[in-house]
Design a protein around this motif. Structure first.
Motif, PDB file in Angstrom:
ATOM      1  N   ASP A   1       0.572  -1.375  -0.022  1.00 54.56           N
ATOM      2  CA  ASP A   1       0.085   0.049  -0.014  1.00 54.56           C
ATOM      3  C   ASP A   1       1.403   1.267   0.112  1.00 54.56           C
TER       4      ASP A   1
ATOM      5  N   GLU B   1       0.380   4.124  -1.405  1.00 53.22           N
ATOM      6  CA  GLU B   1      -0.693   5.706  -0.679  1.00 53.22           C
ATOM      7  C   GLU B   1      -0.356   5.684   1.085  1.00 53.22           C
TER       8      GLU B   1
ATOM      9  N   ASN C   1       3.185   6.619   1.859  1.00 55.44           N
ATOM     10  CA  ASN C   1       3.222   8.193   2.223  1.00 55.44           C
ATOM     11  C   ASN C   1       3.094   8.419   2.964  1.00 55.44           C
ATOM     12  N   HIS C   2       1.776   8.776   3.454  1.00 59.43           N
ATOM     13  CA  HIS C   2       0.817   9.174   3.658  1.00 59.43           C
ATOM     14  C   HIS C   2       1.181   9.242   5.670  1.00 59.43           C
TER      15      HIS C   2
ATOM     16  N   ARG D   1      -7.718   2.097   7.010  1.00 55.98           N
ATOM     17  CA  ARG D   1      -6.619   2.657   5.727  1.00 55.98           C
ATOM     18  C   ARG D   1      -7.533   4.022   5.422  1.00 55.98           C
TER      19      ARG D   1
ATOM     20  N   LEU E   1      -5.786   7.569   6.252  1.00 56.91           N
ATOM     21  CA  LEU E   1      -5.537   8.266   5.295  1.00 56.91           C
ATOM     22  C   LEU E   1      -6.380   9.760   5.265  1.00 56.91           C
TER      23      LEU E   1
ATOM     24  N   ARG F   1       6.666   6.599  -3.817  1.00 57.01           N
ATOM     25  CA  ARG F   1       5.758   7.992  -4.064  1.00 57.01           C
ATOM     26  C   ARG F   1       5.016   8.659  -4.718  1.00 57.01           C
TER      27      ARG F   1
ATOM     28  N   ASN G   1       3.040   5.863  -6.054  1.00 56.61           N
ATOM     29  CA  ASN G   1       1.562   5.325  -5.538  1.00 56.61           C
ATOM     30  C   ASN G   1       1.696   3.753  -6.444  1.00 56.61           C
TER      31      ASN G   1
ATOM     32  N   ASN H   1       2.118   0.484  -6.159  1.00 61.54           N
ATOM     33  CA  ASN H   1       1.995  -0.781  -5.009  1.00 61.54           C
ATOM     34  C   ASN H   1       3.611  -2.121  -5.920  1.00 61.54           C
TER      35      ASN H   1
END
Length: 602
Positions: free
Chosen positions: A288, A290, A293-294, A350, A354, A575, A577, A579
């Protein structure tokens, strides 16, 4: 009368499922009389805790009254069952038992409903009892049956079998000094009254005494380890299931901590925990990007929330009823399977994560998580487990090597140094997993199609469910490399991935174009790292970049010359996104040594 041939413990278990209620029967017989709660208060309570003037409840006194519990309702529920149902046939050397789906439609229902179904639990009870009677010969089939679900009546015995508890453990436990004072007695006395005290057995005075004896026995029998807060939580499920068998609870705790928490309880466990959490972070980036990164952008690192998860194997955040189901599955995975349970928890949260900042995330994980759907968590953990190449989570401090001994040495990936794990964001993959993901064939190194088919055939005989898919009974396959089950690697229970017709891997060669033209892996694409990304960080337009963007469902394997370029390129993809991004360990050199490179035009 086949039911009479079953033990009293089994009949009582089924009687309760059929609607039996001992308290109601005793109330009906006049042995239990309800009275207003205020009448139970004492007249006087002294400062030292003693109570005066409290009437003795007759329920606590001995009585020789016999109350007969009627079996009529239970016998009516089981009346249609024929004699073979009580004595299932175990045939051939592979222990091919009839599937519960043939017995009852309840096999397709959710687990919580199945556990209340009398007929379904009858069949599960009979099957597990037969398999436990033939243990350890039936150990492989016992694990296969546990893959579907575990009968609550025999869960304690099944867990002990999966943990490979053997020998005269009663005598070994009896020989341990449980009475001499130790330096941890005070901490144990503080921790026990806070451990799962909603449970009537564990919160009782006898439960506290048993807790203390087991924990002190563990400390005495492990002089090279220390007591960390959380060991009491690990002990709770085993004591709850084996309340009248301290020796078995202690033996299970020892086997569990040795395998799943290897070196976690050494005096200085910082390097062990840091390696474990670094691998967990790599897996999050792999599955995952995304979310990774968050959380990275708000500096919410695994050290802030996941240490209690793994140090207590989730017993600190879930109640016992959820832990039973979670550990039914955990005990069938290898020593790294808890990492995927952590992944599944994050996946279920998730949406909230986010949208949260750092403070909201801290608040979310600072309390228990009653809202987690444990069955969904298990399914997600197994799915992540199946999709992950085993070499991506190899650790130097794991109990036994994750990679199979049959894998050629030159195609394995050794454990990475802690500095490397912390510096890089994406996992590194072995040449073996690359070969398996891309369905390559080698005429050397034991990777011919005939050799691979023979290996799968041999290993399938030890565990025929490796190819089983779907639902809660999905086989716990080990990605591209196969895994050894947590029950004990000595059993030979190896789970291989399902054979796939289409390659699951996509190779991105980031060397300069002139090097790529001279030698490359067939069907790989070339995106030279020097001009792969635009100033804003996005991929520079190209045919290869378009192909990469369209293959997000595959494992993206970055191949580079040995050095920093591969991890840097992979981090840039994460970065964006992407996977399932990983880097080939040792770079293109290992492929050249295996003869996998060609100069044919693409």
């Amino acid at each position: 009368d086949n039911l009479s041939s079953r033990s009293l413990r089994e009949v009582y278990f089924l009687w309760c499922l059929a609607g039996g209620d001992v308290a109601a029967e005793l109330t009906k017989s006049g042995l239990i009389r309800s009275k207003p709660p205020i009448c139970n208060f004492p007249y006087l309570v002294t400062l030292d805790g003693r109570m005066r003037g409290q009437a003795k409840d007759k329920v606590s006194l001995y009585t020789d009254t016999v109350v007969v519990l009627s079996q009529e309702q239970l016998r009516n529920r089981l009346a249609h069952l024929m004699t073979p149902a009580y004595y299932p046939l175990i045939e051939d050397t592979q222990l091919q038992l009839e599937s519960p789906e043939q017995y009852h439609e309840s096999a397709k229902l959710p687990l919580l409903i199945k556990e209340k179904d009398v007929e379904y639990q009858f069949h599960r009870m009979v099957i597990f009892t037969r398999l436990l009677e033939s243990f350890p010969y039936s150990q492989g089939e016992l694990a296969n049956q546990a893959l579907l679900d575990v009968c609550p009546l025999v869960r304690a015995e099944v867990w002990a079998a999966l943990l490979n508890v053997k020998g005269d453990f009663v005598s070994r436990y009896a020989e341990i000094d449980k009475d001499s004072p130790t330096s941890t007695d005070r901490q144990i006395a503080v921790d026990i009254p806070r451990c799962h005290q909603y449970d009537p057995l564990l919160s009782s005075p006898e439960g506290h005494r048993k807790f203390t004896r087991i924990l002190k026995s563990w400390i005495v029998s492990h002089p090279d380890l220390v007591y960390w807060q959380g060991l009491d939580s690990l002990c709770a499920p085993f004591l709850s299931l084996n309340f009248n068998n301290e020796a078995l609870a202690f033996s299970c705790l020892c086997s569990f901590t040795e395998y799943y928490l290897h070196k976690f309880f050494v005096k200085d466990n910082s390097s062990i925990m840091q390696e474990y959490l670094a691998v967990f972070s790599h897996l999050l980036a792999f599955h995952d990007a995304e979310l990774f990164n968050h959380l990275d952008s708000i500096a919410f690192n695994p050290e802030l929330y996941s240490i209690p998860w793994f140090l207590t194997m989730f017993t600190h955040i879930f109640p016992l009823n959820k832990i039973y189901h979670l550990w039914d599955t955990l005990l069938l995975g290898n020593c790294s399977f808890p990492l995927f349970i952590g992944m599944a928890i994050l996946h279920q949260l998730r949406g909230e994560l986010l949208s949260f900042g750092f403070n909201e995330c801290i608040l979310l994980f600072s309390s228990d998580m009653p809202g987690i759907d444990i069955q969904l968590c298990i399914q997600d953990a197994v799915r992540f487990y199946q999709l992950t190449p085993t070499s991506t989570y190899v650790r130097s401090h794991e109990h036994t090597p994750t990679q199979l001994a049959s894998i050629p040495e030159e195609t394995r990936r050794p454990p990475l140094l802690l500095d490397v794990l912390k510096r890089e964001s994406c996992p590194q993959i072995s040449a073996h997993d690359l070969i398996m993901l891309c369905n390559m064939e080698l005429q050397t190194h034991g990777y011919t199609s005939t050799a691979l088919a023979q290996m799968e055939s041999d290993l399938a005989r030890h565990n025929p469910l490796f190819a089983r898919g779907g639902g809660g009974g999905a086989g716990r396959t080990g990605g591209a490399g196969g895994v050894v089950t947590g029950a004990a690697e000595s059993k030979g229970q190896v789970l291989l991935p399902k054979k796939r017709k289409k390659p699951r891997g996509f190779i991105v060669d980031i060397r300069p174009q002139d090097e790529f033209v001279l030698s490359h892996v067939p069907h790989s694409c070339n995106i030279p790292s020097g001009h792969a990304f635009q100033p804003d960080g996005s991929l520079a337009p190209s045919h290869a970049a378009s192909a990469l963007a369209s293959l997000r469902s595959k494992v993206i394997i970055v191949v580079a010359n040995k050095g920093e370029s591969g991890p840097i390129f992979a981090r840039q993809l994460v970065r964006l996104n992407f996977n399932r991004v990983c880097v080939l360990h040792s770079g293109v050199g290992v492929l050249r040594s295996l003869g996998l490179l060609t100069s044919q035009q693409h």
